[in-house]
Design a protein around this motif. Sequence first.
Motif, PDB file in Angstrom:
ATOM      1  N   GLN A  12      26.145  -5.775 -16.673  1.00 27.49           N
ATOM      2  CA  GLN A  12      25.952  -4.338 -16.521  1.00 27.49           C
ATOM      3  C   GLN A  12      26.268  -3.883 -15.101  1.00 27.49           C
ATOM      4  OE1 GLN A  12      25.372  -2.230 -18.968  1.00 27.49           O
ATOM      5  NE2 GLN A  12      25.538  -0.532 -17.501  1.00 27.49           N
TER       6      GLN A  12
ATOM      7  N   ASN B  55      22.885 -10.432 -18.802  1.00 31.93           N
ATOM      8  CA  ASN B  55      23.107  -9.046 -19.228  1.00 31.93           C
ATOM      9  C   ASN B  55      23.060  -8.086 -18.035  1.00 31.93           C
ATOM     10  OD1 ASN B  55      23.478  -9.602 -21.953  1.00 31.93           O
ATOM     11  ND2 ASN B  55      21.303  -9.407 -22.427  1.00 31.93           N
TER      12      ASN B  55
ATOM     13  N   ARG C 139      31.875  -5.026 -22.237  1.00 39.36           N
ATOM     14  CA  ARG C 139      31.199  -6.272 -21.919  1.00 39.36           C
ATOM     15  C   ARG C 139      32.091  -7.462 -22.227  1.00 39.36           C
ATOM     16  NH1 ARG C 139      25.701  -5.425 -21.450  1.00 39.36           N
ATOM     17  NH2 ARG C 139      25.246  -7.572 -22.024  1.00 39.36           N
TER      18      ARG C 139
END
Length: 258
Positions: A11, A7, A23
Amino acid sequence: MWIRRTNSYIQSILERDPAARSRWDVIFSYPGFHALALHRIAHPLWKAGWTWLARWISHWGRWLTGIEIHPGAVIGRRVFIDHGMGVVIGETAEIGDDCTIYQGVTLGGTSLLKGTKRHPTLGKGVIVGANAQVLGGFVVGDGAKIGSGAVVTKPVPAGATAIGNPARVIQAEDETQREEVAGQMDFSAYGVTQSDDPVSLALRGLIDNAASHEHQVALLWLAIEQLSAQAKAPGCVPGEAALQETFEAERLTNLIGK
């Protein structure tokens, strides 16, 4: 932990690439993401002694993404390989957290001795421009920048910039001063060329001289104004000539070619 690291990596791509829309765009459409995801599988296998399987996974990653990462390479967190086609990362290369690597980059070795440190180590936050070649077992310091097309064969200090072939290292404070002066002139030598050809060297020299001349010109005008005030010459307007002088950046740019 694996999900949290993934993650944070996604990001970081969203923050550094304005072309990334979501994403899902990163997960399904970014070869740099795919290459590093496969490396996260191949690297532990390499360390565990499963060298054949690790190389086989690395080979398929190269076929899928155009990015060749040796399973022995050590890669930190939030590393972003943008576009990525033609990137080659050697066995003993080490890449720190938050580095950005563009297409065509080679982190290669110049030694044939097995078991030695043959490939470079990138510190944290290093940016390596497109088609740059970083060759040898030296260190590129934290926050350094490698210009596009540069050929680097020696260490680069933290915060410095290396450009040209062979690479010339520019200290951060020198580069900042030059760019500030160039900005005042509405002109930048690095906008003309990134290489060390004679025109580029001449332009850098002119800008560096302009930085030192600025103070001398200010002192001269101060002396002229003081003399004018003492003489009280009719029609003399201190600073009038300075207002009429202009720096013809566009004309100079046309002379050397865009």
